[in-house]
Design a protein around this motif. Structure first.
Motif, short mmCIF file in Angstrom:
data_model
loop_
_atom_site.label_atom_id
_atom_site.label_comp_id
_atom_site.label_asym_id
_atom_site.label_seq_id
_atom_site.Cartn_x
_atom_site.Cartn_y
_atom_site.Cartn_z
N PHE A 128 0.84 -1.20 0.00
CA PHE A 128 0.00 0.00 0.00
C PHE A 128 0.88 1.24 0.00
N TYR A 129 0.42 2.31 -0.67
CA TYR A 129 1.27 3.49 -0.84
C TYR A 129 0.46 4.79 -0.87
N GLU A 130 -0.63 4.83 -0.11
CA GLU A 130 -1.50 6.01 -0.08
C GLU A 130 -0.74 7.31 0.20
N ALA A 131 0.20 7.27 1.14
CA ALA A 131 0.88 8.49 1.58
C ALA A 131 1.95 8.97 0.61
N SER A 132 2.16 8.26 -0.49
CA SER A 132 3.19 8.69 -1.45
C SER A 132 2.75 9.91 -2.25
N VAL A 133 1.45 10.18 -2.30
CA VAL A 133 0.93 11.34 -3.02
C VAL A 133 -0.13 12.02 -2.17
N GLY A 134 -0.01 13.34 -2.02
CA GLY A 134 -1.10 14.11 -1.42
C GLY A 134 -1.16 14.13 0.09
N GLY A 135 -0.11 13.67 0.79
CA GLY A 135 -0.11 13.76 2.25
C GLY A 135 -1.33 13.12 2.87
N GLY A 136 -2.19 13.93 3.48
CA GLY A 136 -3.37 13.41 4.17
C GLY A 136 -4.60 13.25 3.31
N ILE A 137 -4.48 13.50 1.98
CA ILE A 137 -5.64 13.37 1.10
C ILE A 137 -5.76 11.92 0.63
N PRO A 138 -6.91 11.28 0.78
CA PRO A 138 -7.05 9.87 0.37
C PRO A 138 -7.22 9.72 -1.14
N LEU A 139 -6.17 10.05 -1.89
CA LEU A 139 -6.24 10.02 -3.36
C LEU A 139 -6.21 8.60 -3.91
N ILE A 140 -5.22 7.82 -3.46
CA ILE A 140 -5.02 6.48 -4.01
C ILE A 140 -6.24 5.60 -3.75
N ARG A 141 -6.71 5.63 -2.48
CA ARG A 141 -7.85 4.77 -2.14
C ARG A 141 -9.12 5.21 -2.87
N ALA A 203 6.73 16.82 -8.15
CA ALA A 203 5.37 16.71 -8.70
C ALA A 203 5.31 15.70 -9.83
N ALA A 204 6.37 15.63 -10.63
CA ALA A 204 6.40 14.67 -11.75
C ALA A 204 6.34 13.23 -11.23
N ARG A 205 7.07 12.95 -10.16
CA ARG A 205 7.04 11.60 -9.58
C ARG A 205 5.64 11.24 -9.09
N LYS A 206 4.99 12.21 -8.48
CA LYS A 206 3.63 11.97 -7.99
C LYS A 206 2.66 11.76 -9.15
N MET A 207 2.85 12.49 -10.24
CA MET A 207 1.97 12.32 -11.39
C MET A 207 2.19 10.97 -12.07
N VAL A 208 3.40 10.44 -12.01
CA VAL A 208 3.64 9.08 -12.52
C VAL A 208 2.79 8.08 -11.75
N ILE A 209 2.76 8.23 -10.43
CA ILE A 209 1.98 7.31 -9.59
C ILE A 209 0.49 7.45 -9.88
N LEU A 210 -0.01 8.68 -9.93
CA LEU A 210 -1.43 8.90 -10.15
C LEU A 210 -1.87 8.47 -11.54
N ALA A 211 -1.09 8.81 -12.55
CA ALA A 211 -1.47 8.46 -13.93
C ALA A 211 -1.43 6.95 -14.15
N SER A 212 -0.43 6.28 -13.59
CA SER A 212 -0.35 4.81 -13.71
C SER A 212 -1.59 4.16 -13.13
N LEU A 213 -2.03 4.67 -11.98
CA LEU A 213 -3.20 4.11 -11.32
C LEU A 213 -4.50 4.49 -12.03
N ALA A 214 -4.62 5.76 -12.41
CA ALA A 214 -5.85 6.24 -13.03
C ALA A 214 -6.13 5.55 -14.35
N PHE A 215 -5.08 5.29 -15.14
CA PHE A 215 -5.26 4.76 -16.49
C PHE A 215 -4.90 3.30 -16.61
N SER A 216 -4.53 2.66 -15.50
CA SER A 216 -4.15 1.25 -15.47
C SER A 216 -3.15 0.93 -16.57
N THR A 217 -2.09 1.70 -16.59
CA THR A 217 -1.03 1.49 -17.56
C THR A 217 0.29 1.86 -16.91
N GLU A 218 1.38 1.50 -17.51
CA GLU A 218 2.69 1.86 -16.97
C GLU A 218 3.09 3.24 -17.46
#
Length: 431
Positions: A128-141, A203-218
Motif C-alpha cells: 500500500f502506498y496512499e501516503a506517497s501522493v497528497g499527504g493526508g488526502i485519500p487520493l489512491i484509495r 510533482a512529476a514523480r507523484k503524477m507518474v503514480i497517479l497516472a499509472s493508477l488512473a489509467f491502469s497502464t505503466e
C-alpha cells in the motif's frame, strides 16, 4: 485467528514519529476497528543513542535492518525511511520474506512501483502506498475503490505544497520568489535543497503514480513533460491576474485513443476554477470521470500528522486483509499497453508574452506566423514596455497542438522583430 499484529517501522523521522504518535494515541480506536491489538515491535533508525520524544520503549529501536526483516513475529513492514535505493531494497526484501508493506515513498513508487507491485502480487502480499501522493488526502484509495467502477479520462492538480506556498505568497503578498522560498524553508515547507520541488521533479514523480493508477497502464518518469517555477518571469503573475488567471505549478494527465499525456508545468487557471483558490501548502486534485463527471479532492499535502494519517489508514487496510486472509488478493498488472501521445496529439490553449520592436507591421507579421502554423488567436493585447525600447504583446491562442505551439515558438525566436519571448504557459480549464 491472530490475536495481535506486530509492525516493523523503518524510519523515525517526521512521518515515522507521526505514525507512532497516532498509533499510540488511537490504540483503543484501532483495536475497536480491527478486533486485535496492533503494536510497533521494532523501529529501524540510524542512531539508537539519539534522544527521542516518544512513548515507545527505547529497547525496540535498532540500527540493524536484519533484526526487523528477519523477525518472524513481525507481520507488516512500514517504510518511511525516505531515499531510493535503500528503501527499494528494504521493500523488496520484506515482500520476498512474505511480509506486507506500507510505504510513503513517492520516489521509489514512481521509479520502481510497477515491479514492486508485481512482486507483491507474486508473493501474495499487500503493498500500500496512499501516503506517497497528497499527504493526508485519500487520493489512491479513492481512485482504486471509490472510482473503481468509473473510467478516469483526465486529472489535473496541485501536488506539491512547497511550490504552491511560494506562488501564493508571490501573488497575495507581493513577495519575490527568493523571499517566498526563504519563508517556505523557515516554516519547514521546503527542504534545504529545494530543487526537486521548484524544478517540478517531485510533482512529476507523484503524477507518474497517479497516472499509472488512473489509467491502469505503466507510466515512466521520462514520459512526463516537466517545467519548473524558474520559467515564471517577473510580472507574469500580475499580468495573468489582469486577464483573469491564476498561475499554479500543476500536474496534468489525460488518456484517450491516441494514448496518454502527462505533464508538470506552470499553468494558467481561470480565477473561477476550483484549483485557482487552492493556496499555501495545500494540495488538490481535480478528477474527470466518464460517469462521475468532475470531482475534486483537497487537503494538506504534507506534514507529519497528515501524512502519518494516510500511512495509518494503509496499516488498518493491511491488518484487515491479514485478519481475513485476503492479503495480496488485489492484482496490480497494467490493463493497457503503454502508449504516449505525440506532441501533435496534445491540445491546449496557450498564453504567449512577447517583447518586440516597436515598429509598424510587427503585429501583422507575428499574427501571420501563427496563421502559417494553423494556429488562431483568441486574444491580442499590445502595450508599451516601460523598461525596453520596444512593445510587449500578449497573445492567448485558441486550442492547438503542443507541436504547433513549439513550432510557433521556434519561428518567433528566429524572427528579427522579436526581441525576446518572455514567457509562455498552457491555459487550463477552457476549451
Amino acid at each position: 485467528m491472530k490475536n495481535e499484529i506486530n509492525i516493523g517501522l523503518l524510519g523515525f523521522g517526521t512521518v515515522g514519529s507521526g505514525v507512532a504518535k497516532i498509533m499510540h494515541g488511537h490504540q483503543q480506536d484501532l483495536q475497536h476497528k480491527l478486533g486485535v491489538q496492533v503494536s510497533i515491535k521494532k523501529v529501524l533508525v540510524k542512531d539508537i543513542t539519539k534522544s527521542r520524544d516518544t512513548e515507545l520503549a527505547s529497547e525496540i529501536f535498532t540500527n540493524n535492518l536484519e533484526e526487523v526483516l528477519n523477525d518472524p513475529s513481525i507481520d507488516l513492514i512500514i517504510e518511511v525511511m525516505g531515499g531510493t535505493n535503500g528503501a527499494r531494497d528494504a521493500i523488496e526484501r520484506a515482500l520476498l520474506a512474505g511480509k506486507g508493506v506500507v510505504t510513503a515513498n513517492k520516489d521509489v513508487m514512481a521509479e520502481y512501483g510497477q515491479e514492486l507491485l508485481q512482486l507483491a502480487d507474486e508473493m501474495k502480499c499487500d503493498l500500500f502506498y496512499e501516503a506517497s501522493v497528497g499527504g493526508g488526502i485519500p487520493l489512491i484509495r479513492t481512485m482504486e475503490d471509490g472510482l473503481a467502477s468509473d473510467r478516469i479520462s483526465a486529472l489535473t492538480g496541485i501536488v506539491n505544497g512547497t511550490t504552491n506556498f511560494i506562488l501564493t505568497k508571490m501573488k497575495h503578498e507581493n513577495m519575490t520568489y527568493e523571499d517566498a522560498l526563504a519563508e517556505a524553508t523557515r516554516l519547514g515547507f521546503a527542504e534545504a535543497d529545494p530543487s526537486a520541488d521548484v524544478d517540478g521533479i517531485d510533482a512529476a514523480r507523484k503524477m507518474v503514480i497517479l497516472a499509472s493508477l488512473a489509467f491502469s497502464t505503466e507510466v515512466q518518469l521520462d514520459d512526463v513533460f516537466v517545467r519548473g517555477l524558474k520559467e515564471i518571469q517577473n510580472g507574469d503573475l500580475e499580468l495573468a491576474d489582469g486577464f483573469g488567471y491564476t498561475v499554479k505549478l500543476a500536474g496534468s494527465a489525460e488518456k484517450d485513443e491516441d494514448g496518454i499525456a502527462v505533464a508538470v508545468e506552470p499553468v494558467l487557471f481561470p480565477n473561477s476554477h476550483p484549483l485557482a483558490s487552492v493556496n499555501n501548502e495545500y494540495n488538490a486534485v481535480y478528477i474527470y470521470g466518464d460517469a462521475v463527471g468532475e470531482t475534486m479532492l483537497y487537503g494538506p499535502g504534507a506534514g507529519s500528522l497528515p501524512t502519518a494519517t494516510s500511512v495509518t489508514a494503509d496499516i488498518v487496510a493491511a491488518c484487515r486483509n491479514l485478519l481475513l486472509g485476503m492479503n495480496g488478493k488485489r492484482l496490480h498488472s497494467p490493463q493497457h499497453e503503454r502508449k504516449v501521445k505525440s506532441d501533435g496529439k496534445r491540445f491546449a490553449r496557450y498564453f504567449h508574452r512577447i517583447l518586440v520592436k516597436d515598429e509598424v507591421g510587427v503585429l501583422t507579421k507575428l499574427t501571420a506566423i501563427y496563421s502559417n502554423h494553423g494556429a488562431s488567436l483568441a486574444t491580442v493585447v499590445q502595450h508599451p514596455d516601460k523598461k525596453e525600447s520596444g512593445a510587449e504583446l500578449v497573445f492567448i491562442t485558441h486550442r492547438m497542438s503542443r507541436q504547433q505551439h513549439l513550432d510557433v515558438m521556434e519561428e518567433l525566436n528566429q524572427t528579427p522583430e522579436v526581441l525576446e519571448v518572455l514567457s509562455h504557459y498552457r491555459v487550463e480549464g477552457e476549451k
